[in-house]
Design a protein around this motif. Structure first.
Motif, PDB file in Angstrom:
ATOM      1  N   THR A 196       0.786  -1.123   0.090  1.00 48.76           N
ATOM      2  CA  THR A 196       0.011  -0.046   0.021  1.00 48.76           C
ATOM      3  C   THR A 196       0.935   1.295  -0.106  1.00 48.76           C
ATOM      4  O   THR A 196       0.265   2.410   0.221  1.00 48.76           O
ATOM      5  CB  THR A 196      -0.766   0.120   1.041  1.00 48.76           C
ATOM      6  N   SER A 247       1.176   6.682   4.695  1.00 42.44           N
ATOM      7  CA  SER A 247      -0.142   6.263   5.314  1.00 42.44           C
ATOM      8  C   SER A 247      -0.870   7.506   5.915  1.00 42.44           C
ATOM      9  O   SER A 247      -1.933   7.438   6.315  1.00 42.44           O
ATOM     10  CB  SER A 247       0.472   5.162   6.397  1.00 42.44           C
ATOM     11  N   HIS A 253       2.763  -1.558   4.478  1.00 41.20           N
ATOM     12  CA  HIS A 253       1.897  -0.408   4.982  1.00 41.20           C
ATOM     13  C   HIS A 253       2.864   0.627   5.534  1.00 41.20           C
ATOM     14  O   HIS A 253       3.822   0.467   6.149  1.00 41.20           O
ATOM     15  CB  HIS A 253       0.960  -0.708   5.815  1.00 41.20           C
ATOM     16  N   MET A 260      -0.473   2.679  10.688  1.00 39.49           N
ATOM     17  CA  MET A 260      -0.633   1.106  10.329  1.00 39.49           C
ATOM     18  C   MET A 260      -1.571   0.401  11.426  1.00 39.49           C
ATOM     19  O   MET A 260      -2.525  -0.330  11.130  1.00 39.49           O
ATOM     20  CB  MET A 260       0.925   0.428  10.430  1.00 39.49           C
ATOM     21  N   THR A 267      -5.097   0.910  10.380  1.00 43.02           N
ATOM     22  CA  THR A 267      -5.566   0.069   9.464  1.00 43.02           C
ATOM     23  C   THR A 267      -5.639  -1.486  10.182  1.00 43.02           C
ATOM     24  O   THR A 267      -6.633  -2.148   9.530  1.00 43.02           O
ATOM     25  CB  THR A 267      -4.635   0.106   8.123  1.00 43.02           C
TER      26      THR A 267
END
Lengths: 162, 162, 162, 162
Positions: free
Chosen positions: C8, C53, C80, C85, C88
């Motif tokens: 990601t 992120s 990530h 992190m 998520t």
């Protein structure tokens, strides 16, 4: 023979700071490179600026020029960001009687794949054998400030073909 | 200007083979180093030997000398093991009209901390600016074959002080 | 057993672009790391986002969640950015029946000194042996989304001590 | 939870010594790897042997076994040469009540491209989550001493398919 190395920042000295999710100019990398190469030349490193070269002002260039002119050593390396390295090189042409080699890198010295070590090897060696004047040691070549351009697309320094 | 690079083996090209639990001379590292440095000079690399320099015979040195003499290019780099680099350099003194720079490294180019990239940077740059003759580019200095020794204890090349 | 790896973005995938004097998220680094480690596990890497992120939106998290839920594989790694992190990870807790391990790094994988390879080694191994649930593999530890915080000052993930 | 790490030599700890033109087992690399990964687990590293694993004697294996058995910690990593890692693993099966993970690497940790960091990441993480027993963490997999072989040709550890 002693080599004076002035560091001014630029990509070569860029670090990455996760805390701020950004890169910034960090400590001079030249010293670590020379220690790992176990060089047998005398040198001293002095950090005079820590700037991206796009942010250098006329005053900054004046400072670099004064530092180079007033150092008692006549073999001088200046590490510098690539974007305005040529501009600073032209400023330094007014310094006489010294061999001045500018270098830097396209990728930070902290990267696995960086041109920094190669370029510092170029600069340290050529500054000892070139006659007085201003030179740029990048991409395996020695350029003079009037015959070089940065090719931004190909990410390298090239000779100006007239 | 084109640079011819002959590789002969030595520490710089040493690889490690777990299958045999040993190191051996592998493929020439100079090419990869020059590609990563994104050099704008013309060069070609030719592997002529893959030997530890302690194992080089008189015939091997004759081969190196012949290759250097017969290449049409007058800017030549020879990568070589450090233990007998000076001996080969003295052999090459009988070649006239060419600028010949020998280099190598104390640690294999495949190591994280190796002097190989720095030394190749030194060699590639200096071979373009030195006048004809034979030189050794090691530890940030340009030596001539008569004024240099390998200091085995300190693991570096040094000037002979008379 | 096959491992699905979704990337990601985040620091782990940050590259440096000299042309723009900036860092940006580049191609996923996980694949190169696994190839160099010569892993004997089956895996496939899919890049679903390339973002810092801090810039992930609710929609982005919804996308990540949907991708993880709909993949036919029940061993999933998500690389990530470190700043969100944990957020998520908590979103992913609603996915059932899969072992999901999140990882990333404090320094870009392209750096000489990066925690990326170590962390991917942690994630690839632990995803095979942990029972279903959501985990964070950072700094040599396996955390659950409710017992971890990012210590920004010390630049590491730590257990929350209650 | 504290992890005890015993190092015994092997490829992972091989250094290159130009003075002797050879590789030899050097200082344990595990400690440096863990420091760079900034791990938040407690661990201590103890070097008990510095040998190529082909040179390990029955007495050496007895020493390793005794060290593992007598350490007060029940999470133990043993770094070891790859050629006889499986043999030593089988010796360690007689130790009860401890989670023992063996690892090593196909390329020295000092190499630019080495599997050492990845493998240590695997070992450090898995030793914390596996139940008591002896395991081998290599090539991204956790093997047991009876289901693994070293494929010398492909230079990797693989599951024995019966």
């Amino acid at each position: 023979m002693k080599i004076k190395i002035f560091t001014t920042g630029g990509t070569i000295d860029k670090m990455y700071f996760d805390q701020k999710s950004e890169y910034q100019v960090g400590d001079p990398q030249a010293k670590g490179v020379l220690e790992k190469a176990n060089v047998v030349v005398d040198y001293e490193v002095e950090s005079i600026l820590k700037k991206d070269s796009l942010d250098l002002t006329d005053l900054d260039r004046e400072l670099i020029r004064n530092k180079v002119e007033s150092t008692p050593f006549d073999r001088v390396i200046v590490t510098h960001g690539t974007d305005t390295m040529i501009k600073t090189a032209r400023e330094l042409e007014s310094v006489s009687g010294k061999t001045i080699v500018m270098t830097g890198s396209m990728y930070p010295a902290q990267f696995k794949e960086s041109d920094a070590v190669f370029n510092i090897g170029s600069a340290v060696t050529s500054v000892q054998i070139l006659k007085p004047g201003v030179y740029i040691a990048m991409n395996g070549r020695i350029f003079t400030p009037r015959n070089v351009r940065k090719n931004v697309e190909l990410n390298r320094f090239e000779e100006i073909v007239i």
